[in-house]
Motif scaffolding. Structure first.
Motif, PDB file in Angstrom:
ATOM      1  N   VAL A  34      42.278 -42.119  62.237  1.00 22.74           N
ATOM      2  CA  VAL A  34      42.000 -41.773  60.840  1.00 22.74           C
ATOM      3  C   VAL A  34      42.490 -40.343  60.611  1.00 22.74           C
ATOM      4  CG1 VAL A  34      40.177 -41.376  59.114  1.00 22.74           C
ATOM      5  CG2 VAL A  34      39.953 -43.242  60.744  1.00 22.74           C
ATOM      6  N   ILE A  35      42.972 -40.085  59.395  1.00 24.04           N
ATOM      7  CA  ILE A  35      43.373 -38.735  58.998  1.00 24.04           C
ATOM      8  C   ILE A  35      42.541 -38.331  57.789  1.00 24.04           C
ATOM      9  CG2 ILE A  35      45.260 -37.284  58.139  1.00 24.04           C
ATOM     10  CD1 ILE A  35      47.161 -39.404  59.543  1.00 24.04           C
ATOM     11  N   LEU A  36      41.969 -37.130  57.851  1.00 24.98           N
ATOM     12  CA  LEU A  36      41.247 -36.561  56.717  1.00 24.98           C
ATOM     13  C   LEU A  36      42.051 -35.373  56.198  1.00 24.98           C
ATOM     14  CD1 LEU A  36      37.597 -36.460  58.135  1.00 24.98           C
ATOM     15  CD2 LEU A  36      38.717 -38.303  56.847  1.00 24.98           C
ATOM     16  N   HIS A  37      42.262 -35.309  54.885  1.00 24.46           N
ATOM     17  CA  HIS A  37      42.952 -34.166  54.278  1.00 24.46           C
ATOM     18  C   HIS A  37      42.013 -33.560  53.242  1.00 24.46           C
ATOM     19  CE1 HIS A  37      45.789 -31.495  52.465  1.00 24.46           C
ATOM     20  NE2 HIS A  37      46.749 -31.901  53.299  1.00 24.46           N
ATOM     21  N   ALA A  38      41.654 -32.291  53.463  1.00 24.01           N
ATOM     22  CA  ALA A  38      40.649 -31.622  52.631  1.00 24.01           C
ATOM     23  C   ALA A  38      41.249 -30.860  51.450  1.00 24.01           C
ATOM     24  CB  ALA A  38      39.798 -30.686  53.496  1.00 24.01           C
ATOM     25  N   GLY A  39      42.344 -31.348  50.899  1.00 27.17           N
ATOM     26  CA  GLY A  39      42.851 -30.836  49.634  1.00 27.17           C
ATOM     27  C   GLY A  39      43.942 -29.802  49.723  1.00 27.17           C
ATOM     28  N   ASP A  40      44.563 -29.569  48.571  1.00 28.07           N
ATOM     29  CA  ASP A  40      45.758 -28.741  48.415  1.00 28.07           C
ATOM     30  C   ASP A  40      46.920 -29.304  49.214  1.00 28.07           C
ATOM     31  OD1 ASP A  40      44.692 -27.128  46.501  1.00 28.07           O
ATOM     32  OD2 ASP A  40      44.749 -25.284  47.670  1.00 28.07           O
ATOM     33  N   VAL A  41      47.086 -30.621  49.082  1.00 23.20           N
ATOM     34  CA  VAL A  41      48.257 -31.289  49.610  1.00 23.20           C
ATOM     35  C   VAL A  41      49.444 -30.977  48.684  1.00 23.20           C
ATOM     36  CG1 VAL A  41      47.727 -33.471  48.464  1.00 23.20           C
ATOM     37  CG2 VAL A  41      49.134 -33.494  50.458  1.00 23.20           C
ATOM     38  N   CYS A  42      49.155 -30.863  47.397  1.00 20.43           N
ATOM     39  CA  CYS A  42      50.068 -30.452  46.320  1.00 20.43           C
ATOM     40  C   CYS A  42      51.051 -31.511  45.858  1.00 20.43           C
ATOM     41  CB  CYS A  42      50.788 -29.144  46.630  1.00 20.43           C
ATOM     42  SG  CYS A  42      49.642 -27.772  46.878  1.00 20.43           S
TER      43      CYS A  42
END
Length: 166
Positions: A34-42
């Motif tokens: 699993v991958i979690l991305h906590a924002g500002d991927v843009c």
């Protein structure tokens, strides 16, 4: 015991900072469940790129636009990974009082993942662990770009590590 390997990212800031997945980040993604991305991927294209490695859960950051929201990233997210109750938000507010504030925002969570500051953090008390992986691409005043690695099994966080990728 069924374990889940989680790679945690935040603040990738594409395309200015992330044109394609950096090789040292990809090394960790190859082993992810699993991958979690906590924002500002843009840009939502990064989330599509990450999804080629493993399922992705992401939240909106202050620099994310309608395409990231359209991809499915909410402002806050709560999910369960191998029995561990995980919450995600981009901006957790000021450092002072952060643990207590995260307990109030997410009373059912065992772990809160956040970003925004680009400063890696792994902190806990007897009730809650908070985890900021830093940024793999925009280290600001930090010595290295970083990602987070979590191993979860049977409702417990077995391992949490912040690793340099630059």
């Amino acid at each position: 015991m069924v374990g889940v390997r989680v790679v945690v990212l935040s603040d990738t800031h594409a395309p200015r900072r992330w044109r394609a997945c950096p090789p040292r980040v990809a090394e960790h993604l190859r082993g992810a469940d699993v991958i979690l991305h906590a924002g500002d991927v843009c840009t939502a294209g990064v989330l599509d790129e990450l999804a080629q490695y493993a399922p992705v859960h992401a939240v909106l950051g202050n620099n994310d636009g309608p395409d990231v929201a359209g991809w499915g990233a909410p402002e806050r997210l709560e999910l369960e990974l191998a029995g561990l109750r995980v919450a995600m938000v981009h901006d957790s507010g000021q450092a002072k009082g952060r643990l207590g504030r995260m307990r109030r925002w997410f009373p059912g969570a065992d772990l809160v993942v956040f970003g925004h500051s680009h400063i890696p953090l792994d902190e806990h008390d007897e009730h809650l662990r908070i985890f900021n992986p830093g940024s793999p691409t925009d280290r600001r005043r930090q010595p290295h770009g970083t990602v987070g690695l979590l191993d979860v099994a049977d409702g417990a966080l077995v391992r949490a590590e912040i690793v340099p990728v630059t």
